[in-house]
Design an enzyme around this catalytic site. Structure first.
Site: not given
Ligand SMILES: *[C@@H]1O[C@H](CO)[C@@H](O)[C@H](O)[C@H]1NC(C)=O
Length: 374
Positions: A48, A338, A341
């Protein structure tokens, strides 16, 4: 027409030569102004931290194709797990690409000659990693997709020889392993690896699988590799929420497991140079760079390093950023966007130091800029 005589056609020829000169000069200038990229292509393997839309096409909980993800990105939500650019977006800019590297899911035609981004959120080096989050493309799956790209490159360039001549100039960036800790080893209720392996054995098992994929990439033309270590996962808002009594002190048990993986990854650089003598490998110390950002936050302009800008619960790390949730306003002051990340602001710092090391320890034996220009 023919009656104008030899003098006229000679003059015409001079004009033609002059126009040709001006055109080629203009072309040269245009290339210099827009700045041709330092390498013809950039291939990206990851999770991600680098995904830029591959999981949008997958049934998964690990998706970021909704607001407020991308709130500071010109195109809005794209599947990037940040408020703005990811680390690899910034590196693509530094390499001189005038557009970001397209996700495998939608890259087509001649696009692939600039490189492809295969990264998939929740993916790991191990096949089972992240399975509780739904679909994802593991490292092996990403390498299989790359093989498919290579056959397209051969079609476009005409033959295998031209393709390998082209691909050997490209940069191959690999940043995987975070989910093998976050969404596998340190999730003992859902995965059994922590009963099967000590942290040292687990790191060794990851490195074994990782090496197999690197050798496949080499067999399919890759020659310039960037191996990026994992960050201090024990400092993420998610782990702070779960394991940190004061919500501020990082979980050093997780971090020390991460460092075991990183040390072995770094030593692969020398090992691979012995095995694949016409290839170049570099290691990026994302762990050290991120710890510096956390420890010396104020010198980088950050005021918050232990909470996500978007999220809820303890440290904004118990529930990650939900659709249409209101994020923090001062996003440049947060290291984390978040629960897991980095913000664009932190990604820019990591990318710049990967490209051109600020401290000797940032990159071994040197940064991406030098790798590009070898
Ligand atoms: C924080 O900055 C100081 C001074 O520049 C440096 O010595 C130290 O290593 C930095 N911390 C980390 C974790 O890099």
């Amino acid at each position: 027409m023919g009656g104008r005589g030899g003098g006229g056609s000679k003059e015409k020829r001079w004009w033609a030569v002059l126009i040709m000169l001006i055109t080629s000069l203009a072309l040269e200038l245009r290339v210099q102004v827009s700045g041709a990229p330092q390498v013809p292509c950039y291939f990206i393997f990851g999770d991600s931290l680098a995904d830029n839309g591959n999981n949008n096409h997958i049934v998964s909980l690990a998706r970021a194709d909704y607001k407020p993800y991308g709130i500071d990105f010109p195109e809005g939500p794209t599947g990037r797990f940040s408020n703005g650019k990811t680390n690899v977006d910034v590196i693509a800019e530094l390499l001189g690409f005038d557009d970001y590297i397209p996700p495998y899911a939608t890259a087509s035609g001649g696009d692939i000659l600039r490189g492809v981004n295969y990264a998939s959120a929740a993916a790991g080096i191990r096949e089972e990693t992240g399975h509780h989050l739904g679909g994802r493309i593991s490292f092996r799956g990403q390498v299989n997709n790359y093989k498919n790209t290579v056959s397209q490159v051969i079609d476009i360039l005409g033959d295998e020889h031209s393709a390998s001549n082209y691909l050997r100039k490209c940069i191959y960036s690999i940043a995987l392993g975070s989910n093998d800790y976050l969404n596998n080893y340190f999730m003992p209720l859902l995965y059994s690896t922590d009963r099967q392996y000590t942290p040292h054995e687990f790191a060794a098992a990851l490195i074994h699988d990782y090496s197999q994929q690197i050798k496949t990439l080499y067999d399919y033309g890759a020659r310039k590799f960037v191996l990026t270590g994992v960050g201090p996962i024990g400092c993420s808002p998610s782990e702070l929420a779960q394991h940190s009594a004061d919500g501020n002190t990082c979980d050093e048990m997780i971090n020390s497991a991460n460092q075991m993986f990183n040390m072995k990854l770094k030593s692969l650089v020398d090992e691979f140079h012995g095995q694949m003598v016409d290839a170049r490998f570099i290691y990026i110390d994302a762990y050290g760079i991120f710890r510096d950002i956390i420890q010396n936050a104020s010198s980088y302009g950050f005021t918050v390093t232990n909470r996500g800008c978007c999220g809820s619960g303890k440290n904004n790390g118990q529930i990650t950023c939900l659709p249409l949730q209101m994020p923090c306003m001062n996003r440049n002051k947060y290291a984390f966007w978040d629960a897991y990340h980095p913000t664009e602001a932190a990604n820019i710092i990591i990318a710049k130091r990967s490209y051109r090391a600020r401290y000797l320890s940032d990159a071994y034996p040197f940064g991406i800029e030098k790798l590009a220009n070898i």
